[in-house]
Design an enzyme around this catalytic site. Structure first.
Site, PDB file in Angstrom:
ATOM      1  N   THR A  83     -68.084  37.408 -29.855  1.00  0.00           N
ATOM      2  CA  THR A  83     -67.398  36.444 -30.710  1.00  0.00           C
ATOM      3  C   THR A  83     -66.235  35.802 -29.966  1.00  0.00           C
ATOM      4  O   THR A  83     -65.798  34.705 -30.321  1.00  0.00           O
ATOM      5  CB  THR A  83     -66.900  37.132 -31.997  1.00  0.00           C
ATOM      6  OG1 THR A  83     -67.987  37.852 -32.592  1.00  0.00           O
ATOM      7  CG2 THR A  83     -66.383  36.130 -33.008  1.00  0.00           C
ATOM      8  N   TYR A 127     -72.458  49.335 -25.983  1.00  0.00           N
ATOM      9  CA  TYR A 127     -72.700  48.079 -26.706  1.00  0.00           C
ATOM     10  C   TYR A 127     -74.194  47.798 -26.649  1.00  0.00           C
ATOM     11  O   TYR A 127     -74.726  47.445 -25.599  1.00  0.00           O
ATOM     12  CB  TYR A 127     -71.884  46.974 -26.055  1.00  0.00           C
ATOM     13  CG  TYR A 127     -71.866  45.637 -26.754  1.00  0.00           C
ATOM     14  CD1 TYR A 127     -72.580  45.386 -27.912  1.00  0.00           C
ATOM     15  CD2 TYR A 127     -71.102  44.598 -26.232  1.00  0.00           C
ATOM     16  CE1 TYR A 127     -72.541  44.155 -28.534  1.00  0.00           C
ATOM     17  CE2 TYR A 127     -71.052  43.357 -26.848  1.00  0.00           C
ATOM     18  CZ  TYR A 127     -71.786  43.137 -27.994  1.00  0.00           C
ATOM     19  OH  TYR A 127     -71.740  41.916 -28.595  1.00  0.00           O
ATOM     20  N   LYS A 130     -71.820  50.594 -30.584  1.00  0.00           N
ATOM     21  CA  LYS A 130     -71.883  49.404 -31.425  1.00  0.00           C
ATOM     22  C   LYS A 130     -73.322  48.917 -31.386  1.00  0.00           C
ATOM     23  O   LYS A 130     -73.833  48.561 -30.323  1.00  0.00           O
ATOM     24  CB  LYS A 130     -70.948  48.302 -30.917  1.00  0.00           C
ATOM     25  CG  LYS A 130     -71.054  47.015 -31.740  1.00  0.00           C
ATOM     26  CD  LYS A 130     -70.383  45.842 -31.069  1.00  0.00           C
ATOM     27  CE  LYS A 130     -70.601  44.575 -31.896  1.00  0.00           C
ATOM     28  NZ  LYS A 130     -70.136  43.356 -31.185  1.00  0.00           N
TER      29      LYS A 130
END
Length: 291
Positions: free
Chosen positions: A48, A136, A164
């Protein structure tokens, strides 16, 4: 160090001059807005945050600015991935010095190694820094899937404590949570359901525009007020859905702008939203404001 849990906002990276440079003042203001909403964790240099379009000096500057601005008022995660293990180690050491509480690290991507090479990569980073590591998993971009079975083996590395998961697969979240993994959901439209499945927390790009509501959702869930949480969730869901059906970062930035948090447009080559797409974001934000 206390465990990470709750709402993590991977903050947008504000730009000025048409994306030519970082807008450091806007970044500080944006961080303060997240802190005012009492988010539990802020992440910088994530997806993001448009990390593929940031220079290495810019990424390090963002980590330093965030570390100073947060000043211990919430947790800080810095995304320090690199294809070369040596570069990931250098990035991670810098993040540690900048005040990070944890590191978010992708497996080596683009024709990367198999599981043995991925493990070697995380082992070398874990030997070089003392911070907790959050693996991740976003295989649609990294090319390597950290399945629950793979993560069970990666968890044998002392520093690898979290994952995540951004597969947008609810079954995956449930499997990871059931295995005892400390999993953070990385898909906004699954946030409430992930918490119900046992996730330790959520990454919410949408929280750039609705930080107060996202924290409130978590608090309601923690208090066992599921009926109230569901009512709030229905107001949040239009924007969360748009994030995963339209280009994610332009939606996150447009919604942030509409919420009174100016972060500029995405850095090219990512184009801004079309007029039709922008109208959909405005409609979603209007739904959020409805009582």
């Amino acid at each position: 160090m206390s465990d990470l849990k709750g709402i993590c906002v991977p903050i947008c990276t504000p730009f000025r001059d048409g994306g030519a440079s970082l807008d450091e003042g806007a970044l500080r203001t944006h961080i303060d807005s997240m802190l005012e909403a009492k988010v539990h964790i802020i992440a910088v240099c994530g997806g993001t945050g448009e990390f593929p379009f940031l220079t290495e000096p810019e990424k390090r500057r963002l980590a330093e600015l965030a570390g100073r601005q947060i000043g211990g008022r919430c947790k800080l995660i810095v995304q320090t991935s690199a294809i070369r293990t040596e570069d990931a180690i250098d990035n991670s050491k810098h993040a540690q010095g900048a005040g990070a509480d944890a590191l978010l690290i992708l497996p080596p991507y683009f024709e990367g190694p198999g599981e043995s090479g991925v493990r070697w990569h995380y082992e070398r980073i874990a030997e070089a820094v003392k911070l907790p590591i959050m693996a991740y998993n976003i295989p649609q971009y990294s090319g390597f899937d950290i399945t629950p079975e793979v993560f069970a083996r990666l968890r044998q590395i002392d520093n690898v404590r979290y994952i995540k998961d951004s597969t947008a697969n609810m079954l995956r979240i449930e499997q990871l949570a059931a295995s005892g993994a400390k999993v953070f959901n990385g898909s906004d439209h699954l946030n409430l359901y992930s918490l119900m499945a046992g996730a330790a927390g959520c990454f919410s790009g949408g929280a750039n525009a609705m930080a107060k509501e996202t924290v409130q959702l978590y608090d309601l869930f923690e208090a066992g007020k599921l009926g109230e949480a569901l009512k709030l969730w229905r107001r949040m869901q239009p924007l969360n859905t748009l994030l995963w059906t339209l280009p994610f970062n332009p939606v996150a930035k447009a919604a942030s702008q509409l919420s009174g948090r100016p972060v500029g447009e995405c850095r090219r080559p990512v184009p801004p939203l079309t007029a039709e797409q922008m109208a959909a974001v405005k409609e979603a934000m209007a739904a959020l404001r409805q009582a």
